[in-house]
Design a protein around this motif. Structure first.
Motif, PDB file in Angstrom:
ATOM      1  N   ASP A 141       0.740  -1.232  -0.008  1.00 44.12           N
ATOM      2  CA  ASP A 141       0.032   0.323   0.096  1.00 44.12           C
ATOM      3  C   ASP A 141       0.981   1.207  -0.075  1.00 44.12           C
ATOM      4  O   ASP A 141       0.421   2.397   0.761  1.00 44.12           O
ATOM      5  CB  ASP A 141      -0.942   0.019   1.141  1.00 44.12           C
ATOM      6  CG  ASP A 141      -2.581  -0.682   0.511  1.00 44.12           C
ATOM      7  OD1 ASP A 141      -2.633  -0.895  -0.352  1.00 44.12           O
ATOM      8  OD2 ASP A 141      -2.909  -1.011   1.905  1.00 44.12           O
TER       9      ASP A 141
ATOM     10  N   ALA B 141      -4.095  -4.561  -5.888  1.00 46.23           N
ATOM     11  CA  ALA B 141      -4.604  -3.203  -5.259  1.00 46.23           C
ATOM     12  C   ALA B 141      -5.955  -3.398  -4.977  1.00 46.23           C
ATOM     13  O   ALA B 141      -6.587  -2.952  -4.076  1.00 46.23           O
ATOM     14  CB  ALA B 141      -4.260  -2.352  -6.301  1.00 46.23           C
TER      15      ALA B 141
ATOM     16  N   ASN C  80      -6.476  -5.394  -1.330  1.00 50.72           N
ATOM     17  CA  ASN C  80      -6.127  -4.293  -0.499  1.00 50.72           C
ATOM     18  C   ASN C  80      -7.094  -3.040  -0.184  1.00 50.72           C
ATOM     19  O   ASN C  80      -7.537  -2.510   0.939  1.00 50.72           O
ATOM     20  CB  ASN C  80      -4.592  -3.595  -0.504  1.00 50.72           C
ATOM     21  CG  ASN C  80      -3.590  -4.578  -0.137  1.00 50.72           C
ATOM     22  OD1 ASN C  80      -3.756  -5.646   0.336  1.00 50.72           O
ATOM     23  ND2 ASN C  80      -2.362  -4.238  -0.704  1.00 50.72           N
TER      24      ASN C  80
ATOM     25  N   GLU D 257      -6.804   0.041  -1.401  1.00 50.15           N
ATOM     26  CA  GLU D 257      -6.862   1.409  -1.628  1.00 50.15           C
ATOM     27  C   GLU D 257      -7.013   2.169  -2.784  1.00 50.15           C
ATOM     28  O   GLU D 257      -6.527   1.827  -3.868  1.00 50.15           O
ATOM     29  CB  GLU D 257      -5.079   1.410  -1.302  1.00 50.15           C
ATOM     30  CG  GLU D 257      -4.492   2.792  -1.509  1.00 50.15           C
ATOM     31  CD  GLU D 257      -5.163   3.815  -0.417  1.00 50.15           C
ATOM     32  OE1 GLU D 257      -5.903   4.864  -0.934  1.00 50.15           O
ATOM     33  OE2 GLU D 257      -5.305   3.476   0.754  1.00 50.15           O
TER      34      GLU D 257
ATOM     35  N   LEU E 132      -4.448   3.766  -5.270  1.00 52.67           N
ATOM     36  CA  LEU E 132      -3.683   2.712  -6.086  1.00 52.67           C
ATOM     37  C   LEU E 132      -4.425   2.335  -7.319  1.00 52.67           C
ATOM     38  O   LEU E 132      -3.949   2.136  -8.390  1.00 52.67           O
ATOM     39  CB  LEU E 132      -3.227   1.861  -5.077  1.00 52.67           C
ATOM     40  CG  LEU E 132      -1.907   2.056  -4.388  1.00 52.67           C
ATOM     41  CD1 LEU E 132      -1.596   0.980  -3.305  1.00 52.67           C
ATOM     42  CD2 LEU E 132      -0.587   2.210  -5.139  1.00 52.67           C
TER      43      LEU E 132
END
Length: 490
Positions: free
Chosen positions: A69, A98, A101, A103, A106
């Motif tokens: 991240d 990405a 996760n 985020e 991103l």
């Protein structure tokens, strides 16, 4: 068939496990990023090393930056012409990581740099499915805005909406539905997004899918698989009850679910009997009832069902029957509650208007069912001896005839022998069971004593305690028990 499952960090953990078998590498930039050594990363970028040089398993510096991240470093790598579409040996791209996760910055960085919004893992799980499974709304929206296929299917036919529905990500479900996700898509098992949400007890998601136009009374339509056609007819209401989601089931009733639907062979009220008390199995603790969700109890739900129009005396139209099996044809919820010796439910049903004397189509009464008629595996089926004693006592209190005989020639005493319950044998005798009525062969040629001695389907192990109890009762009535088994020679 259910959804295959990974934890939110399952993909990343798998990558780390795979790295353990990968050995060393000649990719200093990726190695530095794996160790989150940002100073070395900056130095190597200044030296213009190959930004796309991969470790032996295909992991690049960009993969590791996304995994950690690290938005700032990811931007540096993208500006240095890192390949945003690079896939490692296992087919994993930075975008898939990405989306795991979640985020959003991103995800947007990679998409704006040319990452394919429809990139897939092996098995065809798309980035959108990954984001939907992990509940990352920002990532879902970013992917949809850049052309991700909202109705893509992985190799088993699962869609992003199925993932989000099963996991209970209501906001993601909203976004997918707004983007045109097909909530009617079904797997070969018959599961649709609605059924996944119901099975998992996701009330918010269920309400959203119903609002989108799903039919609250739709039934599963599993397709024929490997030459065998699965059973059909399971409705959202039945599925909710089977999984102990009683509050959700009440919501379905409010939405118009039919409380008397018996397309599966059983109504919700009948189903409740074995959900409350499953078979005990062969373990010490027995098979537990489903954990379920919400604060509504099963007895409260029974009352809700009747308030919404469930017929408390509805008799089943079909059901298994045969040698030694309690026929479900004509069975009422009360009879099935008696079969599992569920006294609290029996009392509740009577309060709601149940007829405690209604027999099944073979004239097996609730009293006989409570005593054990139809038991194939004594000790493994619902109803301990104390519970059966209480259920039999209640059935008698409510007017049950201890000397009734069904169409198969069986009595409550036959039931006590089937269930191997010596105390019930004595209790029935004390309550007036007449020996000239029960000490008769049923249509299969078995008396209660023969059943206790092992002449029965399913379990042929004699019950010494039950045999002794029957001997005592017979002797007390002036009847000498046989001294040899049928078929033995002089």
């Amino acid at each position: 068939m259910g959804l295959k499952r990974f934890g939110a960090s399952g993909l990343a953990l798998w990558l780390l496990a795979a790295r353990g078998f990968a050995g060393g590498s000649n990719a200093p930039l990726a190695d530095a990023m794996e160790q989150v050594d940002r100073a070395s990363v900056r130095s190597l970028l200044d030296q213009r090393v190959d930004v796309n040089q991969a470790q032996v398993d295909g992991m690049t510096a960009l993969h590791w930056a996304v995994y950690h991240d690290d938005l700032e470093t990811a931007k540096r790598l993208v500006n240095a012409k890192a390949n945003v579409k690079a896939a490692n040996r296992y087919g994993v791209t930075p975008l898939s990581l990405a989306c795991t996760n979640g985020e959003v910055a991103l995800v947007e960085l990679l998409l704006d740099a040319g990452a394919d919004p429809n990139t897939t893992l092996r098995g065809n799980e798309t980035a959108l499915m990954t984001a939907a499974r992990t509940g990352k709304l920002g990532a879902v929206r970013a992917l949809l805005a850049r052309g991700a296929n909202v109705n893509a299917k992985e190799r088993r036919g699962q869609t992003a909406l199925m993932w989000a529905a099963a996991e209970g990500h209501a906001a993601v479900v909203d976004a997918l539905l707004e983007a045109g996700a097909d909530f009617r898509t079904a797997l070969p098992s018959g599961f649709t997004p609605l059924f996944f949400a119901v099975r998992e007890g996701r009330t918010d998601v269920v309400q959203r899918i119903l609002k989108a136009g799903a039919d609250v009374n739709e039934a599963m339509q599993p397709r024929k698989i490997s030459g065998k056609a699965p059973s059909k007819g399971t409705s959202p209401l039945i599925l909710a009850v089977e999984n102990g989601h009683f509050e959700l089931a009440a919501v379905l009733l409010e939405a118009g679910a039919d409380p008397n639907d018996q397309r599966t062979g059983f109504t919700a009220l009948h189903t409740l009997t074995w959900v409350r008390k499953p078979s005990r199995g062969d373990g010490d603790d027995g098979d537990p009832a489903p954990t379920g969700s919400g604060n509504m109890t099963s007895l409260q739900f029974a009352k809700t069902l009747v308030a919404k129009g469930a017929d408390v005396n509805l008799r089943l139209k079909k059901g298994a029957s045969g040698r030694g099996i309690l026929s479900k044809v004509g069975a009422t919820p009360f009879l099935l509650a008696a079969e599992t010796a569920d006294v609290p439910l029996m009392r509740t049903l009577v309060e709601l208007g149940a007829d405690p004397l209604q027999a099944n189509a073979e004239h097996c009464t609730p009293l006989m069912a409570a005593a054990g008629v139809g038991t194939l595996a004594p000790g493994e089926e619902a109803g301990t001896e104390p519970e059966v004693l209480e259920a039999v006592a209640l059935a008698l209190e409510l007017g049950g005839d201890v000397n009734a005989v069904d169409d198969n020639g069986e009595t409550a005493m036959h039931g006590a022998a089937y269930k191997s319950l010596p105390k019930v044998v004595q209790f029935l005798a004390d309550k007036g069971a007449k020996i000239d009525v029960w000490n008769q062969k049923n249509q299969y040629g078995w008396t209660p004593l023969l059943i206790a001695e092992g002449y029965r389907p399913g379990n042929f192990k004699p019950s010494a305690e039950t045999i002794a109890a029957l001997h005592r009762v017979m002797l007390a009535n002036g009847v000498s028990p046989p001294t040899k088994l049928p078929g033995s020679s002089d």
